[in-house]
Design an enzyme around this catalytic site. Sequence first.
Site, PDB file in Angstrom:
ATOM      1  N   LYS A   1       0.864  -1.178   0.000  1.00  0.00           N
ATOM      2  CA  LYS A   1       0.000   0.000   0.000  1.00  0.00           C
ATOM      3  C   LYS A   1       0.898   1.224   0.000  1.00  0.00           C
ATOM      4  O   LYS A   1       2.044   1.177   0.469  1.00  0.00           O
ATOM      5  CB  LYS A   1      -0.951   0.015   1.196  1.00  0.00           C
TER       6      LYS A   1
ATOM      7  N   THR B   1      10.757   1.266   2.772  1.00  0.00           N
ATOM      8  CA  THR B   1       9.630   1.164   1.852  1.00  0.00           C
ATOM      9  C   THR B   1       8.364   1.567   2.567  1.00  0.00           C
ATOM     10  O   THR B   1       8.342   1.757   3.758  1.00  0.00           O
ATOM     11  CB  THR B   1       9.488  -0.289   1.347  1.00  0.00           C
TER      12      THR B   1
END
Lengths: 411, 411
Positions: free
Chosen positions: B185, B196
């Site tokens: 997401k 990330t």
Amino acid sequence: MAAHPVSPLAPATYPELPAIPGVRFATAEAGIKYKNRTDVLLCTFEPGTVVAGVLTRSKCPSAAVDWCREHLAGGAARALLVNSGNANAFTGRKGREAVALSAQIVSDALGVPEETIFLASTGVIGEPLPAEKFAGVTDALVSRQAEGPWMDAAKAIMTTDTFPKLASATVEFDGVEVCISGIAKGSGMIAPDMATMLSFVFTDAPIAPELLQRLLQPAIDMSFNAVTVDSDTSTSDTCLVFATGKAPIAPITTAADPRAQVFADALFDVLHALAIHVVRDGEGATKMVSVNVEGATDDASANRIARSIANSPLVKTAIAGEDANWGRVVMAVGKSGEPADRDLLSIRFGDLVVAEAGERAAGYDEAATSAYMKGEDLSITVDIGLGQGRATVYTCDLTHGYISINGSYRS
Amino acid sequence: MAAHPVSPLAPATYPELPAIPGVRFATAEAGIKYKNRTDVLLCTFEPGTVVAGVLTRSKCPSAAVDWCREHLAGGAARALLVNSGNANAFTGRKGREAVALSAQIVSDALGVPEETIFLASTGVIGEPLPAEKFAGVTDALVSRQAEGPWMDAAKAIMTTDTFPKLASATVEFDGVEVCISGIAKGSGMIAPDMATMLSFVFTDAPIAPELLQRLLQPAIDMSFNAVTVDSDTSTSDTCLVFATGKAPIAPITTAADPRAQVFADALFDVLHALAIHVVRDGEGATKMVSVNVEGATDDASANRIARSIANSPLVKTAIAGEDANWGRVVMAVGKSGEPADRDLLSIRFGDLVVAEAGERAAGYDEAATSAYMKGEDLSITVDIGLGQGRATVYTCDLTHGYISINGSYRS
């Protein structure tokens, strides 16, 4: 959604700048890019005028920046030619030729050495500058040289600026008033950090060029280098200070002279006022924000944290939305990479404490905070809680206006 | 002007991810923040599952990130609990309590040690996470554990995402198919650089946790660490890879095993596909851009230049305006501070050479370049001309949609 024709943060009135003995100027329409507006400024200086300057540290500077860097060492100035509409940046050999031709045109018209002519260009990058157009207006520029009005000079150098930027200060030495006046332009591609946008400052102080240069850098660091509109550093950032020496006082030649600090303070006032004007005319700006960081491990660290907050698109869009989104401020502190301990942070919007000791403040008042965010001049203060380092960076919000201006204008 | 309900860069179809032996999951509506949608995902892993992970290097990480960092060392995983709607970041003592309570609820329900439970939260920063709400849905989550559908898992972790993000790869070892599947997401606050956004990858490969960790970091560097939406690094960036070991092949335990590189390549493919999905769902994005820098002094320098271009608001708004404004690319190269010689630069948009040797290319074709800019997938390539360093960074344009989303949503 659209950009404002004039920034809502524009000043209500503009100062009347006094004449600076030894400085005269005129503007003209050379038709470089714009129609029906002035786009060239020629200032001339009486013999004895010295110059100091700070230039962009961009690795891809404009041809005019290269020219100024080369000739600043000489310390003597007789003329300044500035055009808007074309930055003469990334124009290769053609750019160097345009600079040489510009200097030659002015040198021929005024009968002064080329190395005493300073040049600045602002506008589109990558288009060859048609310097031959200067030849067509030089006679008019020379014949119309006058001591004012400064407003005309400030207007001729504008690009996406929505208002002209002027500032002035006076100091008295031995009963003699010495003036410092400056103009600036800049609205986007503003994150000087290393130098400044275009700014030209004029004084009649008799001051040694080496000393002027030495006083200029720290004043720049606290003014133009403390503002950011969009984190993008221009190829053309230039700040030049010209001192004609016409004020009838003994020359200021060393930093030990107590007048040097008085002069430096006044110079800072002018540069700071101009820098704030640049932020208030930030492309699309509707809010002026001072980001203050205190309690960092040192001043340099505080500056990097303040800059991380001031450049964060998420912080800037939240401000545009009048949302006291201190979570995004925390994010920006965290991403700066600077020493910080999440559980020591506290954050204020204006005087309202919104977060303390790493979480929402016990006394957090959503209504009061929301009301504060509706103001036009905002301050965000972050206490890192680790040391004594402090810094302030000035910025504006990020709005639909910025997108409209920059999504359609090749500047 | 408004943001698109679904990114125009969303994929036309979504892959059907295969079941991963040893992994089961379910989603539920815990009502953390959103109404009428799932906001919690519970994955369970059979005994023997190992885990590797990379977490944000933000100095202000979320409480869940702290929890994961502490327990990754153990290398064993039995469950993963993810919620959307609240990031549990900058929540101080309450945040640590919420994390402890979450782990306890899951531990009690599954009868597995707390240190084998991994947690991730995404959403608003600074709001206490009501972890007690998990207790109300845990029984249902446990009773509904199943091997699919993965689409449900991908949807439950979305925040401002406009489409779910899934990717999968298979490799064959000794005639046995080994699967790697992942979900992610992320849409705004995307500049992982160091780790990330939320991403969870699952495989049935039997692989040693130390080796998995060692293979993960370089794959992250070339995937999630090579994307930026808005230069803002999240407090919650988390990528966890779970390996159940259920594939009936000999365990992969050392990098010298030739299967390790095959596995690493497939892992990279999954991470890269997910990272590209994140950029294509960048807040307000209408164009996907790969920024390629070559000829830099080294790869690290190329990466910093590429990032300077990809994060420049002026470059990104020009792309939104379909303007091949390579002058702004030059500006971004210059402001990066990396070694560059203006007069050696060349720039291509797609295959079209727009600038060469520090000025507009002789064969520059405005019409062809403008036509190219109307495309949805663009590439900008800058040759610095100094060395062999190369890097690619993926980004999107900066549009009114980004302003609309972030000027009104407290995320």
